[in-house]
Scaffold this motif. Structure first.
Motif, PDB file in Angstrom:
ATOM      1  N   THR A   1       0.848  -1.193   0.000  1.00 54.80           N
ATOM      2  CA  THR A   1       0.000   0.000   0.000  1.00 54.80           C
ATOM      3  C   THR A   1       0.882   1.240   0.000  1.00 54.80           C
ATOM      4  N   LEU A   2       0.622   2.130  -0.927  1.00 52.90           N
ATOM      5  CA  LEU A   2       1.332   3.406  -0.999  1.00 52.90           C
ATOM      6  C   LEU A   2       0.354   4.523  -0.657  1.00 52.90           C
ATOM      7  N   VAL A   3       0.696   5.336   0.349  1.00 45.33           N
ATOM      8  CA  VAL A   3      -0.107   6.496   0.726  1.00 45.33           C
ATOM      9  C   VAL A   3       0.702   7.750   0.400  1.00 45.33           C
ATOM     10  N   ILE A   4       0.161   8.607  -0.454  1.00 50.45           N
ATOM     11  CA  ILE A   4       0.879   9.807  -0.884  1.00 50.45           C
ATOM     12  C   ILE A   4       0.289  11.013  -0.169  1.00 50.45           C
ATOM     13  N   CYS A   5       1.123  11.675   0.626  1.00 54.42           N
ATOM     14  CA  CYS A   5       0.695  12.883   1.335  1.00 54.42           C
ATOM     15  C   CYS A   5       1.324  14.143   0.761  1.00 54.42           C
ATOM     16  N   GLY A   6       2.354  13.997  -0.085  1.00 56.71           N
ATOM     17  CA  GLY A   6       3.072  15.160  -0.602  1.00 56.71           C
ATOM     18  C   GLY A   6       2.651  15.525  -2.010  1.00 56.71           C
ATOM     19  N   ASN A   7       2.538  16.831  -2.267  1.00 57.87           N
ATOM     20  CA  ASN A   7       2.198  17.325  -3.607  1.00 57.87           C
ATOM     21  C   ASN A   7       3.492  17.579  -4.376  1.00 57.87           C
ATOM     22  N   TYR A   8       3.909  16.600  -5.164  1.00 55.71           N
ATOM     23  CA  TYR A   8       5.165  16.714  -5.904  1.00 55.71           C
ATOM     24  C   TYR A   8       4.990  17.410  -7.248  1.00 55.71           C
ATOM     25  N   THR A   9       3.786  17.820  -7.598  1.00 58.92           N
ATOM     26  CA  THR A   9       3.599  18.531  -8.864  1.00 58.92           C
ATOM     27  C   THR A   9       4.126  19.959  -8.763  1.00 58.92           C
ATOM     28  N   ARG A  10       4.149  20.519  -7.551  1.00 61.40           N
ATOM     29  CA  ARG A  10       4.645  21.886  -7.390  1.00 61.40           C
ATOM     30  C   ARG A  10       6.137  21.972  -7.681  1.00 61.40           C
ATOM     31  N   SER A  11       6.878  20.929  -7.364  1.00 58.93           N
ATOM     32  CA  SER A  11       8.308  20.922  -7.647  1.00 58.93           C
ATOM     33  C   SER A  11       8.605  20.317  -9.013  1.00 58.93           C
ATOM     34  N   LEU A  12       7.566  19.810  -9.663  1.00 59.34           N
ATOM     35  CA  LEU A  12       7.701  19.221 -10.996  1.00 59.34           C
ATOM     36  C   LEU A  12       8.846  18.212 -11.041  1.00 59.34           C
ATOM     37  N   ASP A  13       8.840  17.307 -10.081  1.00 56.82           N
ATOM     38  CA  ASP A  13       9.895  16.298  -9.993  1.00 56.82           C
ATOM     39  C   ASP A  13       9.478  15.060 -10.789  1.00 56.82           C
ATOM     40  N   PRO A  14       9.988  14.916 -12.011  1.00 55.18           N
ATOM     41  CA  PRO A  14       9.545  13.795 -12.858  1.00 55.18           C
ATOM     42  C   PRO A  14       9.940  12.435 -12.293  1.00 55.18           C
ATOM     43  N   ARG A  15      10.996  12.397 -11.469  1.00 54.85           N
ATOM     44  CA  ARG A  15      11.415  11.109 -10.901  1.00 54.85           C
ATOM     45  C   ARG A  15      10.324  10.541 -10.014  1.00 54.85           C
ATOM     46  N   VAL A  16       9.725  11.407  -9.210  1.00 52.42           N
ATOM     47  CA  VAL A  16       8.693  10.957  -8.280  1.00 52.42           C
ATOM     48  C   VAL A  16       7.445  10.511  -9.032  1.00 52.42           C
ATOM     49  N   ILE A  17       7.034  11.304 -10.029  1.00 50.38           N
ATOM     50  CA  ILE A  17       5.837  10.966 -10.797  1.00 50.38           C
ATOM     51  C   ILE A  17       6.028   9.619 -11.491  1.00 50.38           C
ATOM     52  N   LEU A  18       7.196   9.399 -12.083  1.00 47.39           N
ATOM     53  CA  LEU A  18       7.480   8.126 -12.747  1.00 47.39           C
ATOM     54  C   LEU A  18       7.484   6.989 -11.736  1.00 47.39           C
ATOM     55  N   TRP A  19       8.093   7.205 -10.571  1.00 49.58           N
ATOM     56  CA  TRP A  19       8.148   6.164  -9.547  1.00 49.58           C
ATOM     57  C   TRP A  19       6.750   5.795  -9.070  1.00 49.58           C
ATOM     58  N   VAL A  20       5.909   6.793  -8.826  1.00 48.79           N
ATOM     59  CA  VAL A  20       4.530   6.530  -8.395  1.00 48.79           C
ATOM     60  C   VAL A  20       3.791   5.717  -9.445  1.00 48.79           C
ATOM     61  N   ASP A  21       3.967   6.070 -10.705  1.00 49.38           N
ATOM     62  CA  ASP A  21       3.312   5.335 -11.793  1.00 49.38           C
ATOM     63  C   ASP A  21       3.760   3.876 -11.803  1.00 49.38           C
ATOM     64  N   GLN A  22       5.045   3.638 -11.588  1.00 56.32           N
ATOM     65  CA  GLN A  22       5.570   2.263 -11.589  1.00 56.32           C
ATOM     66  C   GLN A  22       5.064   1.471 -10.384  1.00 56.32           C
ATOM     67  N   ILE A  23       5.072   2.091  -9.206  1.00 59.90           N
ATOM     68  CA  ILE A  23       4.591   1.408  -7.996  1.00 59.90           C
ATOM     69  C   ILE A  23       3.107   1.084  -8.120  1.00 59.90           C
ATOM     70  N   ALA A  24       2.359   1.983  -8.745  1.00 60.51           N
ATOM     71  CA  ALA A  24       0.908   1.804  -8.854  1.00 60.51           C
ATOM     72  C   ALA A  24       0.552   0.544  -9.632  1.00 60.51           C
ATOM     73  N   THR A  25       1.403   0.138 -10.533  1.00 65.61           N
ATOM     74  CA  THR A  25       1.117  -1.082 -11.314  1.00 65.61           C
ATOM     75  C   THR A  25       1.323  -2.345 -10.478  1.00 65.61           C
ATOM     76  N   ARG A  26       2.136  -2.244  -9.400  1.00 68.78           N
ATOM     77  CA  ARG A  26       2.458  -3.425  -8.599  1.00 68.78           C
ATOM     78  C   ARG A  26       1.734  -3.472  -7.262  1.00 68.78           C
ATOM     79  N   ALA A  27       1.478  -2.320  -6.684  1.00 69.38           N
ATOM     80  CA  ALA A  27       0.889  -2.271  -5.340  1.00 69.38           C
ATOM     81  C   ALA A  27      -0.574  -2.705  -5.359  1.00 69.38           C
TER      82      ALA A  27
END
Length: 319
Positions: A69-95
């Motif tokens: 289970t992944l719980v996201i509390c941080g808004n990473y769109t404000r920092s436009l961090d593509p690493r985090v967005i990509l990581w979340v997308d990858q975890i979402a396929t497995r979690a």
């Protein structure tokens, strides 16, 4: 269980989830696997919340390979961090579950996980979400929404509701009930978010054509305000007025008038006015009709609303 957070944001959401899960561990039968929580940030190290609380975190690239289970509390769109967005997308396929609280909803959105999904979000974020992510199906009154493996919540104390829902899903109602008693919270709580929302019924910028009429309506809420009454103010036919108003305001004249009455009634109840007087001054004519309108608009009764939000002491709560 992993919680993705971000420096500079409130500690409340992530701490609510962590504490509820920790409390649940105290009530699990011996045969059950306890919750094990990882706190993650993009680069790891010290996380400093908006209140100055310092917490240790692991970097996302050092996270466990088996995140259930992944719980996201941080808004990473404000920092436009593509690493985090990509990581979340990858975890979402497995979690098995991907969850969000408060700002985390925007991180999920940027990862493309909200398209066609029913979601909950904080009432202050609703307009921005509808504008930026029109394919998301926002449930404006909901505290927690589950859509398949996606779990979203309003944030704030809604983070506790999210944690309680996860606990009940994992270990049953009795464990979640015991956790609620330990934390001194209601689970489930009475009513939804709309009772907290202060988004105005009327937006002058988007509906300038009817500004004068709405001002007149607010000044005459104690009157009947039928469609004929409103149309007469603009010197047009009732049917034509009804079509124009619904197209411009997104709701029928009757629904709009009721929303204005409830908006004004909320203000009076917060000031400590008696419900019978409020019903008369706002044009409901009877307390019963005001009760029905509150349930339709806010999903709580006038009595509950006044109890929760009155600025006047209704009773000596502290003895």
């Amino acid at each position: 269980m992993a919680i993705l957070a971000k420096s500079g944001e409130p500690a409340f959401d992530l701490s609510c989830v962590i504490q509820a899960l920790s409390t649940a561990n105290e009530h699990l039968p011996a045969r059950c696997r306890p919750y094990c929580v990882e706190l993650l940030t993009a680069a790891g190290g010290t996380l400093e919340t908006s209140g100055g609380l310092l917490l240790r975190s692991k970097a996302i690239h050092d996270a466990s390979d088996e995140i259930d289970t992944l719980v996201i509390c941080g808004n990473y769109t404000r920092s436009l961090d593509p690493r985090v967005i990509l990581w979340v997308d990858q975890i979402a396929t497995r979690a098995n579950r991907v969850c969000s609280s408060f700002g985390g909803i925007f991180t999920l959105a940027e990862a493309g996980l909200l398209r066609g999904r029913k979601i909950a979000a904080h009432w202050t974020q609703s307009i921005e979400i509808l504008r930026r992510y029109p394919t998301a199906l926002l449930m404006p009154d909901a505290i927690v929404v589950r859509d398949s493996k996606l779990w979203t919540c309003s944030g704030g104390t809604g983070s506790i509701d999210l944690a309680m829902a996860l606990i009940e899903n994992d270990y049953g109602r009795e464990v979640s009930r015991q956790v609620a008693m330990d934390l001194v919270v209601f689970s489930p709580r009475s009513g939804g978010q709309l009772q907290f929302s202060k988004v105005p019924v009327w937006s002058q910028k988007s509906n300038a054509r009817f500004t004068t009429l709405v001002r007149w309506m607010n000044e005459n809420l104690s009157q009947s305000l039928t469609v004929d009454d409103l149309a007469e103010q603009l010197n047009i036919g009732s049917r034509h007025f009804s079509r124009l108003f619904t197209d411009a305001c997104g709701r029928s004249p009757a629904s709009f008038v009721e929303a204005l009455r409830v908006e004004r009634a909320r203000e009076l109840l917060e000031e400590g006015c008696k419900k019978a007087l409020v019903a008369t001054r706002c044009g409901f004519t009877t307390e019963e009709r005001m009760f029905d309108a509150f349930l339709r608009q806010l999903h709580v009764s006038p009595t509950e609303y006044q109890h929760n939000f009155s600025t006047q002491p209704l009773f000596n709560a502290y003895g």
